[in-house]
Each structure stands twice: as structure tokens, then as C-alpha cells.
Scaffold this motif. Sequence first.
Motif, PDB file in Angstrom:
ATOM      1  N   GLU A   1     -17.290   7.753   6.314  1.00 18.37           N
ATOM      2  CA  GLU A   1     -16.802   6.525   7.118  1.00 18.37           C
ATOM      3  C   GLU A   1     -16.305   6.136   8.463  1.00 18.37           C
ATOM      4  O   GLU A   1     -16.076   6.377   9.394  1.00 18.37           O
ATOM      5  CB  GLU A   1     -15.590   5.840   5.954  1.00 18.37           C
TER       6      GLU A   1
ATOM      7  N   MET B   1     -12.403  -6.710  11.389  1.00 14.15           N
ATOM      8  CA  MET B   1     -13.206  -7.048  10.592  1.00 14.15           C
ATOM      9  C   MET B   1     -13.129  -7.931   9.347  1.00 14.15           C
ATOM     10  O   MET B   1     -14.240  -8.872   9.097  1.00 14.15           O
ATOM     11  CB  MET B   1     -13.424  -5.387   9.911  1.00 14.15           C
ATOM     12  N   ALA B   2     -11.717  -8.193   8.643  1.00  7.03           N
ATOM     13  CA  ALA B   2     -11.108  -9.283   7.289  1.00  7.03           C
ATOM     14  C   ALA B   2     -11.625 -10.642   7.901  1.00  7.03           C
ATOM     15  O   ALA B   2     -11.878 -11.048   7.173  1.00  7.03           O
ATOM     16  CB  ALA B   2      -9.961  -9.061   6.534  1.00  7.03           C
TER      17      ALA B   2
ATOM     18  N   ASP C   1     -15.589 -10.913   7.696  1.00  2.91           N
ATOM     19  CA  ASP C   1     -15.917 -11.237   6.914  1.00  2.91           C
ATOM     20  C   ASP C   1     -16.856  -9.595   6.548  1.00  2.91           C
ATOM     21  O   ASP C   1     -17.901  -9.448   6.519  1.00  2.91           O
ATOM     22  CB  ASP C   1     -16.676 -11.574   6.268  1.00  2.91           C
ATOM     23  N   ALA C   2     -16.794  -9.106   7.858  1.00  3.86           N
ATOM     24  CA  ALA C   2     -17.305  -7.673   7.445  1.00  3.86           C
ATOM     25  C   ALA C   2     -16.833  -6.286   6.619  1.00  3.86           C
ATOM     26  O   ALA C   2     -15.871  -5.521   6.646  1.00  3.86           O
ATOM     27  CB  ALA C   2     -17.492  -6.460   9.316  1.00  3.86           C
ATOM     28  N   SER C   3     -17.969  -5.357   5.583  1.00  2.92           N
ATOM     29  CA  SER C   3     -16.990  -4.388   4.677  1.00  2.92           C
ATOM     30  C   SER C   3     -17.026  -3.796   5.105  1.00  2.92           C
ATOM     31  O   SER C   3     -16.094  -2.502   4.610  1.00  2.92           O
ATOM     32  CB  SER C   3     -17.852  -4.946   3.861  1.00  2.92           C
ATOM     33  N   THR C   4     -17.929  -2.709   6.122  1.00  2.69           N
ATOM     34  CA  THR C   4     -17.899  -1.700   6.831  1.00  2.69           C
ATOM     35  C   THR C   4     -17.997  -1.892   8.417  1.00  2.69           C
ATOM     36  O   THR C   4     -18.000  -2.195   8.750  1.00  2.69           O
ATOM     37  CB  THR C   4     -19.151  -0.678   6.321  1.00  2.69           C
TER      38      THR C   4
ATOM     39  N   ALA D   1      -9.843  -2.989  11.144  1.00  2.02           N
ATOM     40  CA  ALA D   1      -9.786  -3.283  10.015  1.00  2.02           C
ATOM     41  C   ALA D   1      -9.560  -5.021   9.782  1.00  2.02           C
ATOM     42  O   ALA D   1      -9.980  -5.208   9.129  1.00  2.02           O
ATOM     43  CB  ALA D   1      -9.067  -2.863   9.393  1.00  2.02           C
TER      44      ALA D   1
ATOM     45  N   GLU E   1     -21.728  -2.074   9.449  1.00  5.33           N
ATOM     46  CA  GLU E   1     -21.569  -3.629   9.822  1.00  5.33           C
ATOM     47  C   GLU E   1     -21.381  -4.295  10.635  1.00  5.33           C
ATOM     48  O   GLU E   1     -21.818  -5.218  11.109  1.00  5.33           O
ATOM     49  CB  GLU E   1     -21.449  -4.116   8.133  1.00  5.33           C
ATOM     50  N   TYR E   2     -19.754  -3.948  10.731  1.00  3.96           N
ATOM     51  CA  TYR E   2     -18.976  -4.604  12.163  1.00  3.96           C
ATOM     52  C   TYR E   2     -20.474  -4.170  13.222  1.00  3.96           C
ATOM     53  O   TYR E   2     -19.715  -5.166  14.005  1.00  3.96           O
ATOM     54  CB  TYR E   2     -17.255  -4.001  12.048  1.00  3.96           C
TER      55      TYR E   2
END
Length: 640
Positions: free
Chosen positions: A29, A64-65, A68-71, A61, A74-75
Motif C-alpha cells: 500500500e 476514494m470513498a 468507490d475506489a478500494s485501493t 482516502a 485502483e484510484y
Amino acid sequence: MVTDDDAEDDGYPVATGSGPDGPAFGPAEEAEFEGLLTFLKESRGFDFTGYKRSSIRRRVARRMAQVDASTFAEYLDLLQVDTEEFTQLFNTVLINVTGFLRDPEAWDELAEQVVPQILAPKSRGESVRVWSAGCASGEEAYGLAMVFAEALGVEEFRARVKVYATDVDEDALAAARQATYSEKELKSLPAGWRERYFERSGSRWTFRSDLRRCVIFGRNDLVQDAPIGRLDLLVCRNTLMYLNAETQSHVLRRFHFALNTAGVLFLGKAEMLLSHGRLFLPIDLRRRFFRRADQVDPSGRGIGAINRLPTSGSRGEVQLDDEALLFSPLATVVVTPDEVVATANRRAEAQLGITSREIGRRFTELELCHRIAGLRSSYEDVRRNRTSLWQHEAEFARSSTETLYFDIQVVPLAGAADEGPAVALFFTDVTRYRRMTGELQAAHRQVETAYEELQSTVEELETTNEELQSTVEELETTNEELQSTVEELETTNEELQSTNDELQSMNDEMRERTSQLDRANDFLESVLGSLRTAVVVVDTELIVQAWNGRADDLWGLRSDEAVGQHLLNLDIGLATDRVRPLVRDVLHGEGVRQDPLRVEAINRRGRTVQLAIGVSPLVGRQGHPDGAIILMDQLETAIP
């Protein structure tokens, strides 16, 4: 940039665990997050690697929320395919929360103690330079302007003070340049300030335009861009707290360089600078006022105190003083209390032509007094008032082909009260700087001519102009300030290059849109031309908007002859009185006739033809008819 005192505790979701710089992440991460920061730096020029990781992670973060990006990986993929997402991310990271005179006790001390101490050592008419770094939507910058206007008066404020306000957020700068605020936003101002410094505009209040010209907004990244130099006051409140220790040290070194020797640094209440005592010493630690460490006076006399060496009358030291005067790089002339030239150094002989023959003559009789306009009156004013005086860029024609320019300081020396003081005149050669000023001004005029229609760059050009002017002023003082001038010019070149890049992008986008429009027009013309039915399109006023090739063959009118004309005024063999009711019904929304109207008409060859005419509405975006489409299909041709 961020100016909210409590923005650090913003309630954003964080990962569990802890580390030296905030929540702990696994190696994978951490690598993904660093890759995201590197992508932002390389693709958009925003370097967030110097910010505290805990703050940046929480803001990223949160965004991202929302998508709806989890990592982080992904973002990053989302940013690469959706350019609009950059704006939303920066709006989340760069929290622009500010207000007028936040932390009133600190602002009261600024107005009542710090500003008077800044202004006290300055001579009348000397400029005052203020920088609001991280100005957000402008309340802090306009608050500084009002504080100095209160201290100096409006007229002197306009003549002397420049407030530079910078931020990295272009949207915040755009809002700040409007200088318009609601009544609620102005509630924190002292009594009478709103009416004195703002003008009502409907339900909102706008900062006075004559004072607004003294507040200059521009984009500046504290981490990457060169600082604004020769500052008397630098305000950077609650911005450093979002930078890591290494980046804070880098920015504070730039602040130290940007301040004058008597300059003051005003920070937010969350910033202490305890580890930077070698750069800044506190004036009031509780309210976060600091000054440059090299300006501290052991006697504790305050800002601007100067240590002076005791004088000595020994013969060796007098000879040393005479030797220093003789070889001084400034042309110097000393006049006795009875107005006789006492001495002139070698520089004065080389530049001004004052030789040993002039020693002992009355100063006002020298040819120098006649060839430099205003020198004699300046000399007499100094003798009469016993105060020093500057005469800037005085012109001296040394020969028919050579003209020099000098900054002349006329200083009164000791003398009896009844006979007037002795006077020393110091001539600083600024000829080279004058030529550079002309070149810089010419370059600035070229820039203004090239981009005069770009309203979005007007404020940046004003900032560039001020930086160039400050460069000239710095070159007139000491060689040590030359480095600051070079940095400002480099900043200006970067801004101009950025403007050129933006213009190139705009031109590319315009060409692409023009190409799309041409393809759409070609497609429409191809469709209309391919129809075997005569098609006429009219607007609500029955003005012809489209006329296809079949209509041209039928009536003998070309498209360029028909388009733009009223349908009923066209010279064609069609009984328009029968067609007009159909068009009127369609435009009024009364429905479309299901069976076509059959009429006789005379075509372009003069033959009688049978036509089937149908009318359909041209429906606009709101669902209402914006015109009508008339279809004319030839059924048969009568034999003449």
C-alpha cells in the motif's frame, strides 16, 4: 492553501495502526500511495510529496470513498482515464477555509504593535511590501490591506503598500480576485470597517476598487516556486503544519531569504518553529510573531535596532577614514557649513569631473549643480531642514554622447546651529540599471500586447510586472540582492511558458472542435442532399434554415439564395397560402396532419406538377417546436 486552524482533525477515515508519520500501511500500500503522489507531480505539477503523509492519506482516502475506489492503485487507474477527477481530488486535498481577522488577539497585536514597528524606521514615501502565502479565498490578504490602510491612511496606503497574495489553488485565487463577500462573512470585521472598505453590490459587499489594485494575486507553490523578495511582513498561517519537517525547513529558509532585515513573520497558532531558532526568533511566541535571527539586538530594543561602533579620534583611525573615503566605490562630495567644497574622492573625479581645482569653491557655483536638475534645491533643502534626502535617477550629461544616471543621497553632517550643517553627497551610478529597466519595460509591453485579450492572465501579468519592477529596485541597492532578482525573473519565465502551454492546448482543442463541427455539417448536408424529397426547414418566424438539392431542382433556387429568406417571400411556383396553415398549426403545437396535402405547383421548368406536402415539427431541447420541416414530394407532372 489550507488556512483552517482545525482542518488537521477533519474526521477523514484512517487506517488502523500508527507510525511516525500517521496511520501505518503495508509495504504494497505504501508503494501504491507513493506511486500516486509521483503521478500527480509528473502529470499535473502538484508536488504533495512534501506534505505530511497522515494528512494527505486521509484526504485521498475520503475522495476514494466517494468514488468507490478500494485501493490506491485502483484510484490511480481512475485518474488516468478521467481527467475531471483531478479537480475533485485537489478540491478535497486543498481545503480553503478562511475568514477575516481569524484569531482576533493576534490581529490586534499586528495592528497595534507590529505594523507601527515596521513603519517606524521607514522614510516618508518608502514602499511597504507584504506577502500573504496560502491566501485561499482572499480574506487574509484583504484583512492585511485594511490593517495597513488604518495605520497609514487610505491615500498613503495606495501610494506605498503592495500586498502580494499567492496560493496553489487556481479556483481559490479566482474567487479571491472577485473580492466579493456576503454580509455574514464580514461580521468579524471591527465596527465601521465594512462601510469604510467595502461597497454594497446587491446583497453582497465588494472590496473598494481603488484599494483592490494594491492587492496582487498570483499562483505560487511554496515548495517549488521562488519567493517574493524584500518583504516587510510575511503572513503564512496554518500552512506549514501540513508539510513534513524537511519541507518545512526548505520553505522557512526561503522565507528567511525573502524578508528584509527588519521583516516580521506571522504564523498560525498551530505553528511553533521551535526547531528553527537559528532562522527566526520570537517576538511574541504566544501569538506567533517572529523576526529574522540575524536582526536580534542584545539590548532588547526591538525590531530594527542597529549596533553602532564607538567613534575614535586617533590619528591612525582618521587616516584610515580618509583612505576609505578616497577609494569608496560611490562618488562622494563633502561640503563645509560655509558651503565650500571640502573634499571629493577619486570616484567623484572620474564620474563627475570634480578635480582639485573645484576644492575650495562654493558648491552652488560648481558646474555639477547646473548640469544635474534639482541638485541645488535638494542641497539647500537639506541645509535648511537638517534631514537627509534622496534624488533618484538624476540625469548627468557627462559629454555630448554619454549620459549617466545617479541616485543621489544628500546627508547633513555635524555643524553649529547658527551656521548650518556640513553636507555629504553620495552619488550611486544606476546607469546600467536604468538601461535594464527600459529593456524590462519593453519586454513587459510586448507581453501585454500579445496577451491583452486573455482576461484570465491579467492578474498574472500584473504580478509579473511587479516582480520585474522589484527586480529593478533590488539592482539599485546591493549586489547581494541580485540573486533574488534572478529567481523572480525565472519565476516570471515559468509563468509565461505555462501561459504559452495553456494557449497551445486551447488552440488544439479549438481545432478539434472545428473539425467535429465540419464533419457534422458535412454529414447533415449529405443526408439532406441524398433525400429524393424536397426538404425545406424554417424557424418559428418562417425564415428558411435549410434547403436541399431536391428543392433546388424543383424550384430553381440555390441554397444560398433561399437560406435566410422568408418562406412566403420566395419567388417559387408554390401556392404558399395553402402551406402556411399547416406550418402555423405545427408551430403552435396543434398536431401534425396525417395525410399529406396535395397541391398543384409550377416547377422551375414552368410545368405544372402535383405535390404531396407534409409538415413536421422541429422539436428543440425543451420539447417545444423550434421550427418546422416541410417535405415536398412530386407525384406526377401534367402535360402542358
